[in-house]
Design a protein around this motif. Structure first.
Motif, PDB file in Angstrom:
ATOM      1  N   TYR A 176      14.481  14.753  -6.863  1.00 35.50           N
ATOM      2  CA  TYR A 176      15.941  14.793  -6.905  1.00 35.50           C
ATOM      3  C   TYR A 176      16.330  16.197  -7.350  1.00 35.50           C
ATOM      4  CZ  TYR A 176      15.083   9.767  -7.067  1.00 35.50           C
ATOM      5  OH  TYR A 176      14.635   8.494  -6.814  1.00 35.50           O
ATOM      6  N   GLY A 177      16.590  17.050  -6.377  1.00 36.30           N
ATOM      7  CA  GLY A 177      16.817  18.446  -6.712  1.00 36.30           C
ATOM      8  C   GLY A 177      15.532  19.060  -7.238  1.00 36.30           C
ATOM      9  N   GLU A 178      15.585  19.611  -8.436  1.00 37.99           N
ATOM     10  CA  GLU A 178      14.405  20.228  -9.035  1.00 37.99           C
ATOM     11  C   GLU A 178      13.566  19.235  -9.838  1.00 37.99           C
ATOM     12  OE1 GLU A 178      15.632  23.548 -11.335  1.00 37.99           O
ATOM     13  OE2 GLU A 178      16.359  24.711  -9.608  1.00 37.99           O
ATOM     14  N   ASP A 232       9.896  11.672   0.155  1.00 40.52           N
ATOM     15  CA  ASP A 232       9.862  13.032   0.698  1.00 40.52           C
ATOM     16  C   ASP A 232       8.555  13.283   1.429  1.00 40.52           C
ATOM     17  OD1 ASP A 232      12.320  13.476  -0.522  1.00 40.52           O
ATOM     18  OD2 ASP A 232      11.426  14.301  -2.342  1.00 40.52           O
ATOM     19  N   LYS A 233       7.477  12.733   0.877  1.00 39.16           N
ATOM     20  CA  LYS A 233       6.153  12.843   1.492  1.00 39.16           C
ATOM     21  C   LYS A 233       5.412  11.542   1.270  1.00 39.16           C
ATOM     22  CE  LYS A 233       5.496  17.847   0.935  1.00 39.16           C
ATOM     23  NZ  LYS A 233       4.637  18.908   0.341  1.00 39.16           N
ATOM     24  N   GLY A 234       4.361  11.327   2.059  1.00 40.07           N
ATOM     25  CA  GLY A 234       3.551  10.135   1.898  1.00 40.07           C
ATOM     26  C   GLY A 234       4.047   8.980   2.730  1.00 40.07           C
ATOM     27  N   SER A 235       3.359   7.850   2.612  1.00 42.34           N
ATOM     28  CA  SER A 235       3.709   6.666   3.397  1.00 42.34           C
ATOM     29  C   SER A 235       3.460   5.414   2.574  1.00 42.34           C
ATOM     30  CB  SER A 235       2.879   6.616   4.682  1.00 42.34           C
ATOM     31  OG  SER A 235       1.492   6.538   4.374  1.00 42.34           O
ATOM     32  N   GLN A 276       1.998  -4.886   5.826  1.00 40.73           N
ATOM     33  CA  GLN A 276       1.621  -4.104   7.004  1.00 40.73           C
ATOM     34  C   GLN A 276       2.821  -3.582   7.785  1.00 40.73           C
ATOM     35  OE1 GLN A 276      -1.230  -6.396   9.264  1.00 40.73           O
ATOM     36  NE2 GLN A 276      -2.743  -6.388   7.621  1.00 40.73           N
ATOM     37  N   LEU A 277       4.003  -3.615   7.197  1.00 38.30           N
ATOM     38  CA  LEU A 277       5.197  -3.046   7.823  1.00 38.30           C
ATOM     39  C   LEU A 277       5.572  -1.756   7.099  1.00 38.30           C
ATOM     40  CD1 LEU A 277       7.387  -6.261   8.266  1.00 38.30           C
ATOM     41  CD2 LEU A 277       6.132  -5.031  10.056  1.00 38.30           C
ATOM     42  N   ASP A 278       5.844  -0.700   7.858  1.00 39.32           N
ATOM     43  CA  ASP A 278       6.184   0.587   7.271  1.00 39.32           C
ATOM     44  C   ASP A 278       7.563   0.532   6.620  1.00 39.32           C
ATOM     45  OD1 ASP A 278       7.447   3.508   7.567  1.00 39.32           O
ATOM     46  OD2 ASP A 278       5.258   3.700   7.503  1.00 39.32           O
ATOM     47  N   VAL A 279       7.665   1.077   5.410  1.00 40.95           N
ATOM     48  CA  VAL A 279       8.915   0.963   4.661  1.00 40.95           C
ATOM     49  C   VAL A 279      10.044   1.796   5.270  1.00 40.95           C
ATOM     50  CG1 VAL A 279       7.762   0.422   2.481  1.00 40.95           C
ATOM     51  CG2 VAL A 279       8.256   2.812   3.041  1.00 40.95           C
ATOM     52  N   VAL A 280       9.707   2.754   6.126  1.00 43.06           N
ATOM     53  CA  VAL A 280      10.733   3.565   6.789  1.00 43.06           C
ATOM     54  C   VAL A 280      10.987   3.067   8.208  1.00 43.06           C
ATOM     55  CG1 VAL A 280      11.378   5.874   7.589  1.00 43.06           C
ATOM     56  CG2 VAL A 280      10.212   5.588   5.382  1.00 43.06           C
ATOM     57  N   ASP A 281       9.949   2.960   8.992  1.00 39.43           N
ATOM     58  CA  ASP A 281      10.104   2.604  10.413  1.00 39.43           C
ATOM     59  C   ASP A 281      10.487   1.139  10.618  1.00 39.43           C
ATOM     60  OD1 ASP A 281       9.394   5.197  11.013  1.00 39.43           O
ATOM     61  OD2 ASP A 281       7.278   4.721  11.348  1.00 39.43           O
ATOM     62  N   ASP A 282      10.004   0.253   9.744  1.00 39.92           N
ATOM     63  CA  ASP A 282      10.212  -1.186   9.941  1.00 39.92           C
ATOM     64  C   ASP A 282      11.118  -1.793   8.867  1.00 39.92           C
ATOM     65  OD1 ASP A 282       8.301  -1.175  12.099  1.00 39.92           O
ATOM     66  OD2 ASP A 282       6.719  -1.135  10.583  1.00 39.92           O
ATOM     67  N   PHE A 283      12.053  -0.993   8.344  1.00 36.59           N
ATOM     68  CA  PHE A 283      12.826  -1.446   7.182  1.00 36.59           C
ATOM     69  C   PHE A 283      13.653  -2.696   7.459  1.00 36.59           C
ATOM     70  CE2 PHE A 283      15.941   1.168   9.337  1.00 36.59           C
ATOM     71  CZ  PHE A 283      17.170   0.598   9.034  1.00 36.59           C
ATOM     72  N   ARG A 284      14.157  -2.858   8.678  1.00 33.14           N
ATOM     73  CA  ARG A 284      14.980  -4.042   8.976  1.00 33.14           C
ATOM     74  C   ARG A 284      14.151  -5.325   8.907  1.00 33.14           C
ATOM     75  NH1 ARG A 284      19.986  -2.587  10.728  1.00 33.14           N
ATOM     76  NH2 ARG A 284      20.209  -0.452  11.537  1.00 33.14           N
ATOM     77  N   LYS A 285      12.969  -5.308   9.495  1.00 28.89           N
ATOM     78  CA  LYS A 285      12.090  -6.476   9.435  1.00 28.89           C
ATOM     79  C   LYS A 285      11.628  -6.734   8.005  1.00 28.89           C
ATOM     80  CE  LYS A 285      10.109  -5.871  14.089  1.00 28.89           C
ATOM     81  NZ  LYS A 285       8.844  -5.600  14.834  1.00 28.89           N
ATOM     82  N   LEU A 286      11.349  -5.652   7.304  1.00 32.85           N
ATOM     83  CA  LEU A 286      10.758  -5.767   5.977  1.00 32.85           C
ATOM     84  C   LEU A 286      11.711  -6.374   4.959  1.00 32.85           C
ATOM     85  CD1 LEU A 286       8.246  -5.299   4.369  1.00 32.85           C
ATOM     86  CD2 LEU A 286       8.914  -2.913   4.054  1.00 32.85           C
ATOM     87  N   SER A 339       0.850  -1.186   0.000  1.00 36.79           N
ATOM     88  CA  SER A 339       0.000   0.000   0.000  1.00 36.79           C
ATOM     89  C   SER A 339       0.887   1.237   0.000  1.00 36.79           C
ATOM     90  CB  SER A 339      -0.911   0.011   1.230  1.00 36.79           C
ATOM     91  OG  SER A 339      -1.710   1.173   1.245  1.00 36.79           O
ATOM     92  N   ALA A 340       0.681   2.122  -0.974  1.00 36.88           N
ATOM     93  CA  ALA A 340       1.400   3.395  -1.051  1.00 36.88           C
ATOM     94  C   ALA A 340       0.366   4.509  -1.108  1.00 36.88           C
ATOM     95  CB  ALA A 340       2.295   3.435  -2.284  1.00 36.88           C
ATOM     96  N   GLU A 341       0.607   5.560  -0.337  1.00 34.32           N
ATOM     97  CA  GLU A 341      -0.353   6.661  -0.276  1.00 34.32           C
ATOM     98  C   GLU A 341       0.361   7.994  -0.414  1.00 34.32           C
ATOM     99  OE1 GLU A 341      -3.909   8.419   2.628  1.00 34.32           O
ATOM    100  OE2 GLU A 341      -2.864   6.552   3.127  1.00 34.32           O
ATOM    101  N   ASN A 342       0.036   8.685  -1.506  1.00 35.14           N
ATOM    102  CA  ASN A 342       0.510  10.050  -1.748  1.00 35.14           C
ATOM    103  C   ASN A 342       2.035  10.157  -1.673  1.00 35.14           C
ATOM    104  OD1 ASN A 342      -0.108  12.736  -2.414  1.00 35.14           O
ATOM    105  ND2 ASN A 342       0.054  13.379  -0.275  1.00 35.14           N
ATOM    106  N   ILE A 343       2.729   9.229  -2.324  1.00 36.03           N
ATOM    107  CA  ILE A 343       4.187   9.220  -2.295  1.00 36.03           C
ATOM    108  C   ILE A 343       4.742  10.298  -3.220  1.00 36.03           C
ATOM    109  CG2 ILE A 343       6.261   7.902  -2.878  1.00 36.03           C
ATOM    110  CD1 ILE A 343       4.983   6.861  -0.393  1.00 36.03           C
ATOM    111  N   GLU A 344       5.647  11.113  -2.673  1.00 36.77           N
ATOM    112  CA  GLU A 344       6.353  12.124  -3.459  1.00 36.77           C
ATOM    113  C   GLU A 344       7.859  11.931  -3.278  1.00 36.77           C
ATOM    114  OE1 GLU A 344       5.114  16.119  -2.797  1.00 36.77           O
ATOM    115  OE2 GLU A 344       2.976  15.662  -2.909  1.00 36.77           O
TER     116      GLU A 344
END
Length: 304
Positions: free
Chosen positions: A12-14, A55-58, A63-73, A4-9
Motif C-alpha cells: 500500500y504505497g511504500e 501485486d505479485k504471486g498467485s 483449485q480456482l484462481d482468486v483473480v481469474d475465477d473470482f465469480r465462481k469462487l 494454496s498461496a505462492e509468493n504473494i506480495e
C-alpha cells in the motif's frame, strides 16, 4: 490442497503488507494464521477471498484462481471479516434471509449447517442486528457466512473484542463445523488460540516465520527458557538485559521469560547476580516454551 498461496506480495504505497507469502491449507483442516495487528493477516485473507488483487504471486482456493475465477469462487467461500459487517438496521432474521437470497438459497435449505449456532440467537430473531451483544453478533455473522453451504470458511480475527466465554464457545462451533467437512482458515492475534488449530502459520511484518502443528512449533524452540520474578519487575527487566549471558527478556504476566546466550549459566548464578543488585523474593524456574515464546524468538531471529 484446498487453499494454496505462492509468493504473494502486496503493498500500500511504500508500506509492504505481504513479502512473498506462501502457504497451503489441506482439505478439511482447521488452519490458524497467527500474528499481531499489522502483521499482514487481513491483507492475505482479503486476497484469498477475492477482495484484493495481489501485486505479485498467485493463489487458488479449491483449485480456482482468486483473480481469474473470482465469480465462481465467491460462491464457495464463507467469509467473516474482522469488523461486524452485517446490516445493523435489519433484524437477525432479515439479515439471514438477505444473505441466503444473495446466494440463491433459503434459510431452510441449509439450516442443518447453522442450526447449532443459529438456535442460540433465534429467540432474538426480531431484534435489530446493531443491538446485539458482541457474542451474539459473532454468531449471527458466522450463520450468515455459512448459509450458502460454502466449502471453505475464512474468518478474520473472529474472537477479537468478545469475552472469554464467547471465545471458547466460538472455537467449539468451529470444531463442529470442521467435522462436517468444511475447511477453515482463521486468523487471530491470540497466541493461546493457536493450540486449537491443526496447523498454524506464524506471520509478522508480512513474512511467514514458520508453518507447522502447534506441538512441533513449540518443540522446535532451540533455547533454554526460564521464568524469572523478583520484587521489582521493572528493574529486573533492566538488570537482566544488562547481563552478558542473557539473550532475550520478555514480560509474560507476573513472570519474565528469558533465554540465554550461554547455557552454562545456572539458576543459582543468575540469582546471585540479581541479589547483588538488591533484588529480593527472586524466583527462577525452567519452563517449557509456548507458542508466544516461539513467536518472539523467531521474530528476533528475523529482525537480526
Amino acid at each position: 490442497m484446498m487453499i494454496s498461496a505462492e509468493n504473494i506480495e502486496k503493498s500500500y504505497g511504500e508500506v509492504k503488507a505481504l513479502r512473498g507469502v506462501s502457504l497451503e491449507v489441506k482439505e478439511g483442516e482447521l488452519f490458524g494464521l497467527i500474528g499481531p495487528d499489522g502483521a499482514g493477516k487481513t491483507s492475505l485473507i482479503r486476497i484469498l477471498v477475492t477482495l484484493l488483487k495481489p501485486d505479485k504471486g498467485s493463489a487458488t482456493v479449491n483449485q480456482l484462481d482468486v483473480v481469474d475465477d473470482f465469480r465462481k469462487l465467491r460462491k464457495q467461500i464463507g467469509y467473516m471479516p474482522g469488523r461486524f459487517s452485517l446490516y445493523p438496521d435489519l433484524s437477525v432474521e432479515e439479515n439471514m434471509t438477505f444473505f441466503a437470497t444473495v446466494f440463491g438459497t433459503t434459510i431452510e435449505e441449509n439450516y442443518h449447517l447453522v442450526k447449532d449456532i443459529y438456535q442460540q440467537i433465534e429467540p432474538f430473531k426480531e431484534r435489530l442486528a446493531g443491538r446485539l451483544s458482541g457474542g451474539m453478533k459473532q454468531k449471527l455473522a458466522l450463520s450468515c457466512a455459512l448459509i450458502h453451504a460454502p466449502k471453505v470458511l475464512v474468518l478474520d480475527e473472529p474472537t477479537t473484542g468478545v469475552d472469554a466465554v464467547s471465545r471458547k464457545e466460538f472455537w467449539e462451533m468451529l470444531k463442529r463445523l470442521q467435522k462436517m467437512g468444511i475447511t477453515i482458515l482463521v486468523s487471530t492475534p491470540y497466541m493461546d488460540e493457536a493450540n486449537l488449530c491443526d496447523r498454524v502459520a506464524l506471520i509478522q511484518d508480512g513474512n511467514i516465520l514458520t508453518i507447522n502443528t502447534p506441538e512441533r512449533v513449540t518443540q522446535n524452540h532451540e533455547s533454554i527458557l526460564w521464568a524469572v520474578r523478583s520484587d521489582n519487575m521493572y528493574l529486573c527487566i533492566r538488570d537482566l538485559r544488562k547481563h552478558p549471558g542473557v539473550k532475550t527478556v520478555f514480560g509474560f504476566g507476573e513472570f519474565l521469560h528469558i533465554t540465554l546466550r550461554d547455557n552454562t549459566i545456572s539458576p543459582t548464578a543468575l540469582e546471585k547476580y540479581l541479589k547483588e543488585r538488591c533484588h529480593t523474593n527472586i524466583a527462577i524456574n525452567p519452563i517449557e516454551p509456548g507458542i508466544e515464546d516461539v513467536f518472539m524468538d523467531l521474530m528476533q531471529k528475523h529482525d537480526n
